[in-house]
Design an enzyme around this catalytic site. Structure first.
Site, PDB file in Angstrom:
ATOM      1  N   HIS A   3     -38.388   3.693  19.377  1.00 20.95           N
ATOM      2  CA  HIS A   3     -38.789   5.053  19.766  1.00 20.95           C
ATOM      3  C   HIS A   3     -39.804   5.609  18.769  1.00 20.95           C
ATOM      4  O   HIS A   3     -39.578   6.621  18.093  1.00 20.95           O
ATOM      5  CB  HIS A   3     -37.565   5.962  19.883  1.00 20.95           C
ATOM      6  CG  HIS A   3     -37.809   7.142  20.777  1.00 20.95           C
ATOM      7  ND1 HIS A   3     -37.860   7.035  22.157  1.00 20.95           N
ATOM      8  CD2 HIS A   3     -38.041   8.448  20.499  1.00 20.95           C
ATOM      9  CE1 HIS A   3     -38.086   8.219  22.677  1.00 20.95           C
ATOM     10  NE2 HIS A   3     -38.218   9.095  21.691  1.00 20.95           N
TER      11      HIS A   3
ATOM     12  N   SER B  99     -42.167  10.555  24.805  1.00 23.11           N
ATOM     13  CA  SER B  99     -40.785  11.034  24.819  1.00 23.11           C
ATOM     14  C   SER B  99     -40.688  12.287  25.684  1.00 23.11           C
ATOM     15  O   SER B  99     -41.049  12.227  26.859  1.00 23.11           O
ATOM     16  CB  SER B  99     -40.298  11.248  23.377  1.00 23.11           C
ATOM     17  OG  SER B  99     -38.896  11.337  23.334  1.00 23.11           O
TER      18      SER B  99
ATOM     19  N   ASP C 216     -35.998   0.312  22.453  1.00 27.73           N
ATOM     20  CA  ASP C 216     -35.877   1.758  22.254  1.00 27.73           C
ATOM     21  C   ASP C 216     -34.412   2.169  22.356  1.00 27.73           C
ATOM     22  O   ASP C 216     -33.813   2.073  23.430  1.00 27.73           O
ATOM     23  CB  ASP C 216     -36.702   2.493  23.307  1.00 27.73           C
ATOM     24  CG  ASP C 216     -36.832   3.993  23.042  1.00 27.73           C
ATOM     25  OD1 ASP C 216     -35.920   4.565  22.421  1.00 27.73           O
ATOM     26  OD2 ASP C 216     -37.835   4.566  23.478  1.00 27.73           O
TER      27      ASP C 216
END
Length: 288
Positions: free
Chosen positions: A268, A114, A240
């Site tokens: 995610h 991320s 995601d």
């Protein structure tokens, strides 16, 4: 766990595996503590022949909190004025290099998830001589036309912080469940235990705001990523909701020769079921 002096800060870190093995440094994302890299995953990578290091970024976990800095003006950032961001992703990449120096690491494999993927991309741009390979997971290039969040996912991320432990745990469990992997769902008991572990270790919502400001202020890395000449892996889930898979595809397109691994059903997070394939891919790229 231990603390290292790095880039004028103290960074909390720990390690797995043989210190004589090739170092692999794990970088976590926005507001996320290093324990988001679960112990068993770190042990799995150590078992593949790496000396694994994970650490808390600045402003999160047990690393230095920069509360002497003013809060960012998020409205101004959204309007394109980055001047209120207290620091950038380049500063956070410099923190990683400072950790390398403190641990006597000349060059490392780096794996980021991320916002951590954005930091390792920035490392590849700013400090290519300190890296052996780069893995960017569920991340994006900073190009605003790719990697966009679903509106409901962004709303989850930007809701006001809870004022009680009970509400904070409930919010975390909801976030884990809704942002996680529909193909690999976790049970509520696991998610609640994870939320409690993270809350009780450290909680610093204003640091998360400064992380968000750093992301927005750092802009689009696409053009500079085209100059990266390192073995690179880009991993993304096709489900995601927070960073659309287009962000991962754009990252792989930007880095010459990068391998792209799209994982069906992954959202995610990093579900345990994908760890073996992920470790295989990281090892394959690291040994190119």
């Amino acid at each position: 766990m231990a603390r290292a002096q790095a880039n004028g800060l103290e960074l909390e870190y720990d390690t797995f595996g043989d210190p004589a093995a090739p170092p692999l440094v794990l970088v976590m994302g926005l507001g996320a503590q290093m324990i988001t890299w679960e112990d068993d995953f770190c042990e799995l990578l150590a078992g593949r022949g790496f000396f694994v290091v994970r650490y808390d970024n600045r402003d999160v976990g047990l690393s230095t909190w920069l509360d002497h800095l003013p809060p960012p003006d998020l409205a101004a950032l959204a309007a394109g004025d980055p001047s209120s961001a207290p620091y950038t992703l380049s500063d956070m990449a410099d923190d990683a290099v400072g950790l390398f120096d403190a641990l006597g690491i000349d060059r490392a494999h780096v794996v980021g998830a991320s916002m951590g993927g954005m930091i390792v991309q920035q490392l590849a741009i700013d400090h290519p001589d300190r890296l052996r390979s780069v893995t960017s997971i569920m991340s994006t290039t900073g190009d605003p036309s790719v990697g966009q969040a679903e509106p409901w996912a962004l709303a989850l991320l930007t809701r006001p912080p809870a004022t009680t432990r009970e509400q904070a745990l409930a919010d975390s469990v909801e976030g884990y469940r809704r942002l996680g992997s529909p193909g690999y769902p976790d049970d509520e008991a696991f998610l609640l235990a994870k939320a409690a572990l993270h809350y009780d270790r450290a909680r610093h919502p204003v640091g998360t705001l400064r992380h968000a400001a750093a992301v927005v202020a750092s802009g689009d890395r696409t053009a500079r990523l085209r100059d990266v000449r390192l073995p690179a892996l880009v991993v993304h889930g096709d489900a995601d909701p927070l960073i659309n898979v287009s962000g991962g595809k754009a990252t792989a397109e930007a880095i010459p020769g990068a391998e792209l691994l799209v994982i069906p059903g992954m959202g995610h997070n990093l579900p345990r079921a994908v760890w073996p394939d992920l470790a295989d891919a990281i090892t394959r790229v690291a040994t190119q």
